[in-house]
Design a protein around this motif. Structure first.
Motif, mmCIF file in Angstrom:
data_model
loop_
_atom_site.group_PDB
_atom_site.id
_atom_site.type_symbol
_atom_site.label_atom_id
_atom_site.label_comp_id
_atom_site.label_asym_id
_atom_site.label_seq_id
_atom_site.Cartn_x
_atom_site.Cartn_y
_atom_site.Cartn_z
ATOM 1 N N PRO A 77 0.551 -1.298 0.179
ATOM 2 C CA PRO A 77 -0.142 0.279 0.052
ATOM 3 C C PRO A 77 0.998 1.188 0.110
ATOM 4 O O PRO A 77 0.211 1.949 -0.569
ATOM 5 C CB PRO A 77 -0.784 0.304 1.385
ATOM 6 C CG PRO A 77 -0.872 -1.950 1.474
ATOM 7 C CD PRO A 77 0.789 -1.668 0.927
ATOM 8 N N ALA A 78 2.118 1.073 0.874
ATOM 9 C CA ALA A 78 2.476 2.424 0.882
ATOM 10 C C ALA A 78 3.712 2.732 -0.581
ATOM 11 O O ALA A 78 3.472 3.730 -1.245
ATOM 12 C CB ALA A 78 4.204 2.271 2.174
ATOM 13 N N ASP A 79 3.894 1.637 -1.109
ATOM 14 C CA ASP A 79 4.002 1.927 -2.945
ATOM 15 C C ASP A 79 3.136 2.388 -3.728
ATOM 16 O O ASP A 79 3.510 3.243 -4.212
ATOM 17 C CB ASP A 79 4.463 0.701 -3.817
ATOM 18 C CG ASP A 79 5.634 0.210 -3.144
ATOM 19 O OD1 ASP A 79 6.665 0.336 -2.583
ATOM 20 O OD2 ASP A 79 6.063 -1.565 -2.488
ATOM 21 N N TYR A 80 1.142 2.378 -3.400
ATOM 22 C CA TYR A 80 0.689 2.399 -4.063
ATOM 23 C C TYR A 80 0.933 4.542 -4.000
ATOM 24 O O TYR A 80 0.429 5.148 -4.866
ATOM 25 C CB TYR A 80 -0.627 2.373 -3.836
ATOM 26 C CG TYR A 80 -1.591 3.005 -4.088
ATOM 27 C CD1 TYR A 80 -2.035 2.467 -5.870
ATOM 28 C CD2 TYR A 80 -2.677 3.899 -4.025
ATOM 29 C CE1 TYR A 80 -2.894 3.182 -6.622
ATOM 30 C CE2 TYR A 80 -3.988 4.231 -4.401
ATOM 31 C CZ TYR A 80 -3.858 3.737 -6.120
ATOM 32 O OH TYR A 80 -4.847 5.124 -6.004
ATOM 33 N N ARG A 81 0.667 4.417 -2.323
ATOM 34 C CA ARG A 81 0.233 5.854 -1.810
ATOM 35 C C ARG A 81 1.847 6.525 -2.436
ATOM 36 O O ARG A 81 1.283 8.066 -3.485
ATOM 37 C CB ARG A 81 0.711 6.145 -0.342
ATOM 38 C CG ARG A 81 -0.889 5.617 -0.212
ATOM 39 C CD ARG A 81 -0.562 5.764 1.311
ATOM 40 N NE ARG A 81 -1.698 4.813 1.915
ATOM 41 C CZ ARG A 81 -1.374 3.728 2.614
ATOM 42 N NH1 ARG A 81 0.125 3.774 2.737
ATOM 43 N NH2 ARG A 81 -2.088 3.820 3.354
ATOM 44 N N THR A 82 3.165 6.255 -2.537
ATOM 45 C CA THR A 82 4.108 6.962 -3.628
ATOM 46 C C THR A 82 3.663 6.764 -4.465
ATOM 47 O O THR A 82 4.469 8.328 -4.479
ATOM 48 C CB THR A 82 5.534 5.773 -2.804
ATOM 49 O OG1 THR A 82 5.766 5.489 -1.549
ATOM 50 C CG2 THR A 82 6.498 6.451 -3.810
ATOM 51 N N TRP A 83 3.621 6.632 -4.663
ATOM 52 C CA TRP A 83 4.090 6.873 -6.567
ATOM 53 C C TRP A 83 2.664 7.686 -7.552
ATOM 54 O O TRP A 83 2.563 7.940 -8.019
ATOM 55 C CB TRP A 83 3.937 5.400 -7.663
ATOM 56 C CG TRP A 83 5.400 5.239 -7.598
ATOM 57 C CD1 TRP A 83 5.930 4.087 -6.844
ATOM 58 C CD2 TRP A 83 6.394 5.873 -8.239
ATOM 59 N NE1 TRP A 83 7.264 3.922 -7.131
ATOM 60 C CE2 TRP A 83 7.690 4.779 -7.732
ATOM 61 C CE3 TRP A 83 6.622 6.760 -9.437
ATOM 62 C CZ2 TRP A 83 8.533 5.104 -7.929
ATOM 63 C CZ3 TRP A 83 8.028 7.178 -10.088
ATOM 64 C CH2 TRP A 83 8.994 6.282 -9.617
ATOM 65 N N SER A 84 0.925 7.097 -7.062
ATOM 66 C CA SER A 84 0.055 7.562 -6.862
ATOM 67 C C SER A 84 0.456 9.318 -6.755
ATOM 68 O O SER A 84 -0.081 10.468 -7.590
ATOM 69 C CB SER A 84 -1.626 6.711 -6.765
ATOM 70 O OG SER A 84 -1.136 7.384 -4.828
ATOM 71 N N SER A 85 0.956 9.596 -5.485
ATOM 72 C CA SER A 85 1.016 11.054 -4.806
ATOM 73 C C SER A 85 2.627 11.577 -6.169
ATOM 74 O O SER A 85 1.761 13.069 -6.139
ATOM 75 C CB SER A 85 2.145 11.050 -3.840
ATOM 76 O OG SER A 85 1.834 12.345 -3.639
ATOM 77 N N ARG A 86 3.437 11.322 -6.550
ATOM 78 C CA ARG A 86 4.203 11.789 -7.323
ATOM 79 C C ARG A 86 3.819 12.212 -8.910
ATOM 80 O O ARG A 86 4.032 12.920 -9.334
ATOM 81 C CB ARG A 86 5.183 10.114 -7.171
ATOM 82 C CG ARG A 86 5.975 10.214 -6.483
ATOM 83 C CD ARG A 86 7.683 9.417 -6.739
ATOM 84 N NE ARG A 86 8.198 9.559 -5.678
ATOM 85 C CZ ARG A 86 9.357 8.721 -5.544
ATOM 86 N NH1 ARG A 86 9.679 7.910 -6.723
ATOM 87 N NH2 ARG A 86 10.119 8.264 -4.221
ATOM 88 N N LEU A 87 2.943 11.196 -9.056
ATOM 89 C CA LEU A 87 1.834 11.835 -10.231
ATOM 90 C C LEU A 87 0.945 12.686 -10.380
ATOM 91 O O LEU A 87 0.729 13.687 -11.214
ATOM 92 C CB LEU A 87 1.446 10.193 -10.927
ATOM 93 C CG LEU A 87 0.419 9.829 -12.483
ATOM 94 C CD1 LEU A 87 1.508 10.646 -13.729
ATOM 95 C CD2 LEU A 87 -0.775 8.881 -12.469
ATOM 96 N N ALA A 88 0.465 11.908 -9.248
ATOM 97 C CA ALA A 88 -0.791 13.613 -9.300
ATOM 98 C C ALA A 88 0.413 14.821 -8.885
ATOM 99 O O ALA A 88 0.060 15.917 -9.696
ATOM 100 C CB ALA A 88 -1.512 13.296 -7.819
ATOM 101 N N ASP A 89 1.512 14.996 -7.883
ATOM 102 C CA ASP A 89 2.049 16.333 -8.257
ATOM 103 C C ASP A 89 2.544 16.661 -10.032
ATOM 104 O O ASP A 89 2.488 17.547 -10.207
ATOM 105 C CB ASP A 89 3.218 16.159 -7.970
ATOM 106 C CG ASP A 89 3.277 16.110 -6.038
ATOM 107 O OD1 ASP A 89 1.770 16.216 -5.619
ATOM 108 O OD2 ASP A 89 3.980 15.172 -5.324
ATOM 109 N N VAL A 90 3.689 15.367 -10.967
ATOM 110 C CA VAL A 90 3.716 15.829 -11.687
ATOM 111 C C VAL A 90 2.239 16.531 -12.893
ATOM 112 O O VAL A 90 2.146 17.759 -13.104
ATOM 113 C CB VAL A 90 3.664 14.719 -12.252
ATOM 114 C CG1 VAL A 90 4.203 14.558 -14.016
ATOM 115 C CG2 VAL A 90 4.939 14.343 -12.230
#
Length: 301
Positions: A77-90
């Motif tokens: 779940p932490a991996d999901y949060r990390t990469w979805s958050s990074r994409l949202a920032d992009v």
């Protein structure tokens, strides 16, 4: 129409709750040949890929990866949060929506890319929820907001082209009066009425309780209500019923499962629903719920 970036963040928030519920990575999903673990990996690796594509640090692959080629270990779940958050920032970069990008689905504007990823998160969030036995209620408002722009996206990309890029598929006919979630997942190739294989699911539960000295396993000699049921102290706590798992639980838990759409009431024709019985799918939560039923009936015995 809501800002696409807001839709993406709303989709991620809803799916995060599903991912946090967790389940066995090998649990089957509505996406044929894709397990829970493989689909979660697909979402996370997809976000990682699009971060690279939109920032110019990665080129699009020539073809999508097959299910069996997805990487191990299964993301957390932490991996999901990390990469979805990074994409949202992009996506928050205002220049993104004005540019065009070459992505696996074709050449799309930035706002279409955001919509594509939003649809992927809702679609696969639904897949994961169905597999894990988690509620899909939080996906409903996002699906309603996504429905019209998602259909425009299908028209822009081409349903056939998108259907060839697994784990999307060709559209499934859905009643126009169905919920927004059902209409959206149907448009992208899901059967809203999907449920896990009941025969294999019940076999796993029988095996699960085979080592319990106080549990009577079905032997084919009984008839009537709960004939194939699992019993403790002579009382049925779990059995199959019309392709679902019928379990005995406290009335409050039965009400919660029905209220959240995870369970269906059990009633004889012309009678009120039974307060302490509920029908649930043989999903990733079936083992835990059967354990709860066993504990509930054992305590009362």
């Amino acid at each position: 129409m809501p800002d696409p970036r807001d839709l993406f963040r709303s989709a991620v928030t809803a799916v995060t709750a599903v991912v946090d519920a967790g389940t066995d990575p090998d649990t089957e999903t509505p996406c044929s040949s894709w397990t829970y673990g493989l689909l979660l990996d697909h979402l996370v690796s997809g976000d990682r890929l699009f971060v690279g594509l939109l920032t110019g640090t990665m080129s699009p692959p020539s073809s999508p990866r097959a299910a069996g080629a997805l990487a191990e270990p299964v993301p957390s779940p932490a991996d999901y949060r990390t990469w979805s958050s990074r994409l949202a920032d992009v996506f928050d970069d205002t220049e993104i929506t004005a540019r065009e990008f070459q992505v696996p689905a074709g050449r799309l504007r930035g706002d279409q890319v955001i919509m594509l990823r939003s649809v992927e998160h809702v679609l696969h969030g639904w897949d994961l929820a169905k597999a894990a036995g988690a509620p899909t209620l939080d996906l409903a408002p996002v699906a309603a907001a996504l429905e019209e722009p998602a259909r425009h996206l299908l028209a822009a990309v081409g349903a056939q082209a998108l259907g060839e890029r697994r784990p999307f598929a060709a559209p499934v006919p859905v009643d126009p009066t169905a919920s927004a979630v059902d209409r959206l997942v149907g448009a992208f190739g899901r059967d809203p009425g999907w449920s896990p294989d009941p025969v294999a699911g019940y076999a796993r539960l029988v095996e699960q309780f085979a080592g319990h000295g106080d549990v009577e396993l079905p032997d084919g000699t009984r008839r009537g209500f709960g004939a194939d049921g699992l019993r403790t102290d002579g009382q049925v706590f779990a059995c199959t019923h019309r392709g679902r798992l019928m379990i005995k639980l406290p009335a409050a838990e039965v009400d919660r499962l029905i209220r959240t759409g995870l369970g269906a009431p059990l009633a004889k024709p012309g009678q009120r629903p039974m307060r302490e019985w509920v029908l649930v799918p043989f999903d990733g939560a079936a083992s835990t719920r059967a354990d709860q039923a066993y504990g509930f009936v054992s305590a009362r015995g």
